[in-house]
Design a protein around this motif. Structure first.
Motif, short mmCIF file in Angstrom:
data_model
loop_
_atom_site.label_atom_id
_atom_site.label_comp_id
_atom_site.label_asym_id
_atom_site.label_seq_id
_atom_site.Cartn_x
_atom_site.Cartn_y
_atom_site.Cartn_z
N CYS A 35 0.85 -1.19 0.00
CA CYS A 35 0.00 0.00 0.00
C CYS A 35 0.89 1.25 0.00
O CYS A 35 1.81 1.35 0.80
CB CYS A 35 -0.90 -0.01 1.23
N CYS A 64 0.13 3.19 3.68
CA CYS A 64 0.53 2.62 4.98
C CYS A 64 1.62 1.56 4.87
O CYS A 64 2.20 1.16 5.88
CB CYS A 64 -0.69 2.05 5.71
N CYS A 120 -4.39 -0.24 0.23
CA CYS A 120 -5.15 -1.29 0.89
C CYS A 120 -6.58 -0.80 1.08
O CYS A 120 -6.87 0.39 0.92
CB CYS A 120 -4.50 -1.64 2.23
N CYS A 170 -6.94 2.16 3.63
CA CYS A 170 -6.44 3.46 3.19
C CYS A 170 -7.31 4.04 2.07
O CYS A 170 -7.49 5.25 1.99
CB CYS A 170 -4.98 3.37 2.75
ZN LIG Z 1 -2.86 1.12 3.49
#
Ligand SMILES: [Zn+2]
Length: 219
Positions: A8, A11, A23, A26
């Motif tokens: 991601c 993150c 992800c 997020c």
């Molecule tokens: Zn993420």
């Protein structure tokens, strides 16, 4: 061939599919504007009194230092086209089922020929391709062209810089007839709105058409 980590971009968590960029969490937490159909939103208001853009919108708000900016950064400076397609798709999902979905064509803001040579692709076009996938509206890239001559902006005053943008865009040499059409201009970011205004003016000068504008990020 460049490979991008399947983590991601916000993150750093490991992703399940190579198609993903963020992800689930997020993506969910993205600071989306939610402007959608709101005609009086800040992006639309940017054009008021300047150019009759029907409606403007952005996917998310620019927040300095925000990890979400890195997704755009990946697209613009690190050759990550997948990130651009992803952002374009998200934008498409936001615009679907709004008045924007009645547009006939998507027109990405053209890149300076010099920068195009350097980068190898136009980031706004990549975004538009992603948006097109979701909305089913064709992308047209030869309608507006950007001239190669480009004076250094750092030596110019604010007003001069603004004027300069207007000189940069012209109609392509064999443009399609867009009279009566609804055109959605796509760009990566909107700050002063001068670029989108200049592109709209080119279209209004040559056609009786309606213009909408959408960007990924807004200041
Ligand atoms: Zn993420």
């Amino acid at each position: 061939m460049l490979f991008f980590p399947s983590n991601c971009l916000v993150c750093g968590k490991r992703l399940h599919s190579p198609r993903e960029i963020l992800c689930f969490e997020c993506e969910y937490k993205m600071p989306k504007t939610g402007y959608g159909e709101r005609g009086d939103n800040p992006v639309s208001r940017t054009f008021w009194g300047r150019v009759p853009v029907v409606s403007g919108t952005s996917l998310f708000r620019f927040e300095k230092g925000s990890a979400y900016q890195t997704v755009l950064h990946e697209l613009k400076y690190r050759g990550n086209r997948k990130a651009g397609l992803y952002l374009g798709r998200l934008l498409g999902h936001e615009l679907n089922h709004t008045s924007f979905s009645r547009c006939d064509l998507l027109v990405p803001v053209p890149l300076h020929p010099g920068r195009m040579k350097q980068r190898g692709y136009n980031q706004s076009e990549i975004i538009a391709r992603g948006t097109s996938e979701i909305m089913g509206i064709p992308v047209v890239t030869n309608l507006i062209i950007r001239s190669g001559h480009h004076r250094s902006q750092t030596t110019m005053g604010r007003h001069e810089r603004f004027e300069n943008v207007f000189e940069e865009f012209t109609l392509g040499s064999h443009p399609m007839d867009i009279n009566g059409k609804k055109v959605l201009i796509i760009d990566d970011v909107i700050t002063t709105g001068a670029t989108l205004e200049a592109c709209s003016q080119v279209l209004f000068t040559h056609f009786k058409c309606q213009v909408y504008a959408a960007t990924v990020s807004c200041a």
